[in-house]
Design an enzyme around this catalytic site. Structure first.
Site, short mmCIF file in Angstrom:
data_model
loop_
_atom_site.label_atom_id
_atom_site.label_comp_id
_atom_site.label_asym_id
_atom_site.label_seq_id
_atom_site.Cartn_x
_atom_site.Cartn_y
_atom_site.Cartn_z
N GLU A 283 -12.30 -18.79 39.43
CA GLU A 283 -12.07 -18.33 40.80
C GLU A 283 -10.70 -18.74 41.31
O GLU A 283 -10.02 -17.95 41.99
CB GLU A 283 -13.17 -18.87 41.73
N ARG A 287 -7.88 -15.80 42.20
CA ARG A 287 -7.58 -15.69 43.63
C ARG A 287 -6.27 -16.38 44.00
O ARG A 287 -5.41 -15.78 44.64
CB ARG A 287 -8.72 -16.28 44.46
N ASP A 416 -18.86 -9.15 33.18
CA ASP A 416 -18.20 -7.91 33.61
C ASP A 416 -16.70 -7.88 33.31
O ASP A 416 -16.20 -6.97 32.65
CB ASP A 416 -18.45 -7.65 35.10
N GLU A 552 -15.82 -3.32 44.22
CA GLU A 552 -15.80 -2.62 42.93
C GLU A 552 -15.84 -1.09 43.07
O GLU A 552 -15.15 -0.37 42.34
CB GLU A 552 -16.95 -3.09 42.04
#
Length: 654
Positions: A283, A287, A416, A552
């Site tokens: 993360e 980010r 994913d 998404e």
């Protein structure tokens, strides 16, 4: 002598010889006095009602006479400008287009030139003040609109009283889907013949949404990780100003100079990584590191590169493991790393979706340590046993370097972005790393063979999950990254049937929104494999009905529109933005995740605005509504999984 009878008196008053006006009035008065009290009350009521209806209809008649009828104006009787409904925030909608269609002849409307709608100014042109005339939210009163139409030739802004709260819209309507497009703007649907057609600048609507979210963050969560818009406070995760850093390049791309300057000041003075805090490697990489690198490339401001190098170096202890598969957590102040308390595993997505950022950091610094660390992870995963036709399990052990919890295969949470980064690393590196492309294509074969199905009612193509050889018709919203990734691959020379599948899956992701009562997708959808009695393709379990403002679907809409120019993808994105405004917007500032996409009356605020709403969702919507293919050209940039654009490297000389 007796007085004359009433009958005699009446006969005299009706005689032809006595017919003056005074006597007629006396006769009418006497007849009025003859009526019962009930009859007189009924007559008074009818007269009063006629008077009120006459007064109420006057503004509407005047409005029709001057040709000021159409979307954006209230069509029914009104006594003045509309008032702000309790708890609703007015939105400003640009009116850049000249009137169209037949107008009433008695009051022709003067034509106004179209506002020139452009994307953000060139990334290096902030020294040119004339290029940075920013439109601000300045709602105006709409009193006496007929006079204003004749008197003002300058561009006007109309207040839309369709603002949205977390509750139902209280009788207001969201801006409808567009019919005609004009460089990201659209004529509103539902206009009657002769109406002045209103044009919505969709990119400006995204700017307004960003400003509203930023207003909440600045007011209640400045410098903190996340805004809690309903309680007007903040939540801390890493203590690194996640929302602010994640949104830096979004502000630059949207042309929000003032907001960007404020945020840059905070980064310069207050963003420090020398603190005793555990951060998640994945993360914080996508980010913070990704956001800083992207902003550096867009602005050429060394501040952001310096911060990126500082952050990247502090994350390197995560790779000090027996297997070279990184730990999930790093203490950036102490320089130590560790797995989660409950396991020695990392998720496959976490360890294989940090490569774009670390590879780029090495390219900029000419320090190979970052690239070498992540390339080793890629090499190890490439050679691992336990895959199923290119599909990978969800977990990998940091001690052994082997897959764990085998048998479950999904393109949703925990795997994913592994598939996404296979393709994007290949593109980033100039399409020279064949093993990345090999793994990507092999995985798509596995998807088609094991995970691809169609729903029973309407034959929607979807990607399910495989659990120990048993198919589960469950699709995470996260999987909606796949249409965009497939389209990106087709654009870069992969087989054309990738685009065909992308368009089929895009329709499915769209239906995950439109089949919900709020117009927003659930976190997880269950697809009916057999015809359903209600005709629905999608069911949603109660625990899965929340919406986290995820990006998404709008991400994939951006790719599909950029490559096909089919305006329906812009329309679908516009509908999503309006649903966000209607059901998740908080009047005091910010947007909130909601608990129940099936309940439009009370969707239930979760009181959290994820940083990716500003970093990804609004950015992709803005890019979707642009017709400029040179705006972050997909032949020059590749987006990380947090929507931060990084440059594609020049191909090495042959």
């Amino acid at each position: 002598m007796y007085p004359p009878s009433r009958k005699d008196f009446i006969s005299l008053t009706l005689s032809d010889s006595y017919n003056n006006g005074k006597h007629r009035r006396q006769s009418c008065w006497r007849k009025w006095k003859q009526l019962s009290r009930l009859q007189r009350s009924v007559i008074f009521f009818l007269l009063a009602l006629m008077l009120i209806l006459g007064l109420l209809s006057y503004p509407n008649l005047a409005q029709q006479w001057t040709g000021q009828k159409g979307p954006g104006f209230y069509q029914g009787p009104e006594l003045g400008p509309p008032a702000v409904l309790p708890g609703l925030l007015p939105q400003v909608i640009e009116r850049p287009q000249e009137p169209q269609g037949p107008l009433p002849k008695k009051a022709p409307v003067k034509k106004r030139p179209l506002l020139s709608k452009r994307g953000p100014p060139g990334f290096q042109r902030w020294n040119n003040a004339s290029d940075w005339t920013l439109r601000r939210d300045q709602p105006e009163q709409l009193a006496d609109r007929a006079d204003e139409e004749e008197e003002q030739e300058k561009e006007k802004k109309i207040v839309s009283w369709r603002g949205a709260m977390i509750e139902a819209d209280q009788g207001t309507e969201p801006l409808p889907s567009a019919g005609e497009k004009q460089d990201g703007g659209a004529v509103l649907a539902g206009m009657s013949t002769g109406a002045v057609q209103e044009v919505v600048d969709r990119q400006e609507a995204v700017r307004q949404a960003f400003r509203h979210a930023w207003m909440g963050y600045k007011s209640f969560a400045w410098g903190h990780d996340e805004l809690k818009p309903v309680s007007k406070t903040f939540a801390e995760w890493f203590g690194l100003g996640l929302t602010l850093v994640d949104a830096l390049d979004t502000m630059w791309i949207l042309g929000l100079k003032e907001e960007f300057s404020e945020a840059r000041g905070w980064v310069e003075k207050d963003l420090s990584f020398s603190k005793n805090v555990d951060v998640n490697l994945f993360e914080s990489t996508i980010r913070v590191l990704g956001g800083l690198l992207s902003t550096y490339h867009l602005t050429a401001d060394q501040l952001f590169l310096e911060k990126a190098i500082d952050m990247g170096s502090r994350l390197m202890p995560a790779f000090n493991t027996p297997s070279k598969i990184p730990y999930s957590d790093v203490n950036i102040g102490k320089g130590t790393a560790h797995p989660p308390r409950w396991t020695t595993d990392s998720t496959v997505a976490e360890v294989t979706s940090i490569q774009l950022e670390f590879r780029e950091l090495s390219r900029l610094t000419q320090d190979p340590q970052y690239k070498d660390a992540v390339n080793e992870v890629t090499r190890l995963v490439h050679n691992l046993a336990g895959k199923k036709d290119g599909l990978v399990p969800m977990f990998i052990n940091t001690n052994t370097g082997h897959f764990s919890h085998k048998g479950v295969f999904t393109l949703g949470a925990r795997t994913d972005s592994y598939y996404e980064y296979l393709l994007k690393q290949w593109i980033q590196g100039g399409k020279t790393e064949d093993s990345l492309l090999e793994d990507y294509l092999h995985a798509l074969e596995g998807v088609r063979k094991h995970l691809l199905r169609q729903s029973g009612p309407n034959k929607l193509t979807f990607v399910g999950e495989l659990s120990h050889n048993r198919f589960n018709p469950k699709m995470d919203h996260l999987v909606c990254f796949l249409p965009g990734t497939l389209a990106l691959g087709a654009h870069h020379g992969l087989p054309g049937d990738h685009m065909d599948l992308a368009q089929q899956l895009m329709e499915t992701c769209h239906q995950m929104y439109v089949q919900m009562e709020t117009g927003l997708s659930p976190e997880i959808a269950q697809f009916n494999l057999h015809p359903a009695t209600d005709g629905r393709d999608i069911d949603v379990k109660t625990p899965d009905r929340h919406n986290l403002l995820r990006p998404e679907t709008v991400e994939s809409l951006f790719y599909l529109y950029r490559f096909t120019k089919d305006p329906k993808y812009q329309d679908w994105g516009w509908d999503i933005l309006q649903s966000f405004n209607k059901h998740t917007k908080v009047a005091s500032g910010g947007y909130t995740s909601i608990n129940n996409v099936r309940d439009p009356v009370n969707p239930g605020a979760r009181d959290k605005m994820e940083s990716f709403f500003l970093g990804e969702t609004l950015k992709y919507l803005f890019l979707l509504f642009s017709n400029d293919t040179d705006l972050l050209s997909l032949d020059k940039f590749v987006f990380n999984t947090e929507a931060h654009p990084l440059p594609i490297w020049p191909s090495p000389p042959k």
